[in-house]
Design a protein around this motif. Structure first.
Motif, short mmCIF file in Angstrom:
data_model
loop_
_atom_site.label_atom_id
_atom_site.label_comp_id
_atom_site.label_asym_id
_atom_site.label_seq_id
_atom_site.Cartn_x
_atom_site.Cartn_y
_atom_site.Cartn_z
N TRP A 169 -8.24 7.35 -3.98
CA TRP A 169 -8.11 7.39 -2.33
C TRP A 169 -8.65 5.97 -1.70
CZ3 TRP A 169 -12.27 6.96 0.49
CH2 TRP A 169 -13.61 7.25 0.08
N ASP A 212 1.83 7.18 -6.59
CA ASP A 212 0.90 8.11 -6.89
C ASP A 212 1.36 9.42 -6.66
OD1 ASP A 212 -1.78 9.42 -7.38
OD2 ASP A 212 -2.34 9.15 -5.18
N ALA A 213 2.02 9.65 -5.30
CA ALA A 213 2.68 10.64 -4.92
C ALA A 213 3.87 11.27 -5.94
CB ALA A 213 3.10 10.73 -3.72
N ASP A 267 -1.80 6.70 -11.05
CA ASP A 267 -2.96 7.64 -10.25
C ASP A 267 -3.65 6.70 -9.50
OD1 ASP A 267 -4.54 9.72 -9.36
OD2 ASP A 267 -6.01 9.30 -10.95
N ALA A 268 -3.40 6.44 -8.38
CA ALA A 268 -4.32 5.79 -7.37
C ALA A 268 -5.45 6.49 -6.61
CB ALA A 268 -3.30 5.03 -6.37
N ILE A 295 0.99 -1.13 -0.06
CA ILE A 295 0.01 -0.05 -0.18
C ILE A 295 0.89 1.35 -0.04
CG2 ILE A 295 -1.67 1.36 1.44
CD1 ILE A 295 -2.65 -1.38 2.39
N ALA A 296 1.92 1.27 0.89
CA ALA A 296 2.85 2.37 0.83
C ALA A 296 3.44 2.58 -0.59
CB ALA A 296 3.98 2.14 1.95
N VAL A 298 -8.65 2.99 -2.59
CA VAL A 298 -7.69 1.71 -2.87
C VAL A 298 -7.25 1.25 -1.71
CG1 VAL A 298 -5.72 0.84 -4.02
CG2 VAL A 298 -7.27 2.35 -5.22
N ALA A 299 -6.99 1.88 -0.63
CA ALA A 299 -6.06 1.33 0.40
C ALA A 299 -7.18 0.71 1.47
CB ALA A 299 -5.57 2.40 1.38
N VAL A 303 2.22 1.97 -3.49
CA VAL A 303 1.11 2.46 -4.27
C VAL A 303 0.90 3.68 -3.96
CG1 VAL A 303 -1.27 2.18 -4.85
CG2 VAL A 303 -0.21 0.25 -4.51
N TYR A 304 0.95 4.14 -2.92
CA TYR A 304 0.71 5.80 -2.72
C TYR A 304 1.87 6.43 -2.85
CZ TYR A 304 -4.11 5.10 -1.64
OH TYR A 304 -5.44 4.71 -1.68
N ALA A 305 3.06 5.98 -2.76
CA ALA A 305 4.43 6.57 -3.09
C ALA A 305 4.31 6.79 -4.61
CB ALA A 305 5.73 5.88 -2.61
#
Length: 74
Positions: A36, A27-28, A33-34, A20-21, A38-39, A23-25
């Motif tokens: 919100w 995205d950042a 584009d993930a 998960i980290a 998804v987590a 995926v959002y890294a």
């Protein structure tokens, strides 16, 4: 160094949280584009699989030759 018991459920949960980290890294960083939301499903699936792994690991028979294992009564 002291040895400790292996807990595969914690390993699986940690790997899902690490995914998960990542995926959002990504995205950042602009790689993809993930959304919100998804987590939450990823966390729930990770905890479910970690619980199943921990339960399966907990019910397997233990060998009696291990250090710290139970000895039969005299």
């Amino acid at each position: 160094m002291l040895r400790h018991e292996f807990h595969p459920g914690k390993l699986v949960a940690g790997l899902f949280l690490l995914a998960i980290a990542v995926v959002y890294a990504g995205d950042a960083g602009g790689a993809w584009d993930a959304p919100w939301f998804v987590a939450l499903p990823m966390v729930m699936v990770g905890l479910l699989i970690a619980g199943v792994v921990a339960a399966v690991h907990g019910i397997r028979p233990r060998s009696s030759g291990r250090a710290g294992g139970r000895r039969p009564p005299d």
